[in-house]
Design a protein around this motif. Structure first.
Motif, short mmCIF file in Angstrom:
data_model
loop_
_atom_site.label_atom_id
_atom_site.label_comp_id
_atom_site.label_asym_id
_atom_site.label_seq_id
_atom_site.Cartn_x
_atom_site.Cartn_y
_atom_site.Cartn_z
N MET A 115 -10.89 9.03 -5.57
CA MET A 115 -9.43 9.09 -5.65
C MET A 115 -8.80 8.68 -4.33
N THR A 116 -9.44 9.05 -3.23
CA THR A 116 -8.92 8.69 -1.90
C THR A 116 -8.97 7.19 -1.67
N LEU A 117 -10.06 6.56 -2.07
CA LEU A 117 -10.17 5.10 -1.91
C LEU A 117 -9.08 4.39 -2.72
N LEU A 118 -8.87 4.85 -3.95
CA LEU A 118 -7.80 4.27 -4.77
C LEU A 118 -6.45 4.52 -4.13
N GLN A 119 -6.24 5.74 -3.62
CA GLN A 119 -4.97 6.06 -2.98
C GLN A 119 -4.75 5.21 -1.74
N GLY A 120 -5.83 4.88 -1.01
CA GLY A 120 -5.70 4.01 0.15
C GLY A 120 -5.20 2.63 -0.23
N VAL A 121 -5.72 2.08 -1.32
CA VAL A 121 -5.26 0.77 -1.80
C VAL A 121 -3.79 0.85 -2.22
N VAL A 122 -3.45 1.89 -2.97
CA VAL A 122 -2.06 2.07 -3.41
C VAL A 122 -1.14 2.23 -2.20
N ASN A 123 -1.56 3.03 -1.23
CA ASN A 123 -0.76 3.23 -0.02
C ASN A 123 -0.51 1.91 0.72
N THR A 124 -1.54 1.06 0.76
CA THR A 124 -1.40 -0.23 1.44
C THR A 124 -0.27 -1.04 0.82
N PHE A 125 -0.24 -1.10 -0.50
CA PHE A 125 0.82 -1.84 -1.18
C PHE A 125 2.17 -1.15 -1.00
#
Length: 292
Positions: A164-174
């Motif tokens: 979930m953190t890895l996905l959240q990192g990608v979302v945060n980047t955008f």
């Protein structure tokens, strides 16, 4: 359940906002060229650093935040003052954790709330927390509690918080990238826009895009619930896992009948799912387990 993902999403939004404000005040990561145009490469790198930093900081403090925000009382296995029920709860979680192959036992805690809920969180399989509400222990029988605990231990065993953190990192980047592009575009409308207005625009757009980005994270959360149900069935037995879900369904139906305003705060919806639901419908989860 509901608490695990929503606590993480809320913490992430607050951490990202804090990092963004601090970096903006310090003037770090300038991505606007001398001629006023955007340096998209610099902005993308800056966004990725901020986005993934925010996600991993949120993960690192997830267990501490859960204890603080929910008022979780951690139960120490060697505490002689524990009641029989509290000691039994710790032993159940640890037995399920060993069955799941965990080498370090999760912390076990109770928080004082009449709601029927439980959650698992923590930065890794070796630094995790399983917390249950007092209401869950009062409302559910032993088999249902066993199914709920097995579901939460399965989340830990599956490493759901890390993915979930890895996905959240990608979302945060955008989120960080698009918020700054949008704020820059707004600043181009009128030349007299001050840096303060530009800064406020970044914060507003970042909050808006964070809310939209949470739709992606919550969709992934719904997907992972089915895996945790299967893991819980493997650990506690299929019958106990289905029994736990049926007990939750009966509880949410009763809450809905007694107080519709409270129903929106509980585990999930009975028949349908919204974009902001962290869990799929209980009826569908039960059906999938029965068909397994």
């Amino acid at each position: 359940m509901f608490k695990r993902i929503m606590l993480f999403v809320l913490t992430n939004i607050l951490v990202i906002l804090t990092i963004s404000i601090v970096l903006s005040v310090l003037g770090v990561g300038s991505y606007i060229n001398m001629d006023g145009s955007l340096n998209l490469t610099t902005l993308l790198i800056f966004s990725a650093v901020v986005g993934f930093s925010g996600a991993f900081i949120s993960l690192a403090i997830s267990r501490w935040m859960a204890k603080m925000m929910m008022g979780v009382q951690v139960l120490k296995p060697d505490d002689p003052s524990l009641s029989y029920a509290e000691r039994d709860l710790v032993e159940r979680v640890h037995r399920l954790a060993r069955a799941a192959g965990l080498t370090k036992m999760p912390e076990v805690g109770i928080y004082n709330s009449p709601e029927v809920n439980a959650f698992a969180t923590g930065p890794s399989r070796n630094r995790s927390l399983v917390a249950v509400s007092a209401g869950l222990l009062q409302e559910m029988d032993d088999d249902a509690v066993e199914g709920v605990l097995a579901h939460e231990v399965a989340h830990i065993s599956n490493g759901d918080m890390v993915t979930m953190t890895l996905l959240q990192g990608v979302v945060n980047t955008f989120v960080v990238f698009l918020a700054r592009v949008a704020a820059w575009a707004v600043s181009q409308i009128r030349e007299e826009f001050s840096p303060i207005i530009h800064f406020i625009a970044i914060i507003v757009f970042q909050i808006l895009f964070s809310i939209l980005g949470s739709i992606v994270v919550l969709a992934y959360s719904r997907y992972r619930e089915y895996h945790a149900d299967r893991g819980g069935a493997d650990l506690a037995g299929k019958d106990k896992m289905i029994h736990a879900l049926r007990a939750l369904q009966a509880y949410t139906d009763r809450v809905r009948e007694e107080d519709t305003s409270l129903a929106t705060l509980k585990i999930n919806s009975k028949n349908k799912v919204s974009l902001f639901s962290s869990h799929p419908p209980l009826a569908e989860r039960i059906q999938r387990l029965e068909e397994r």
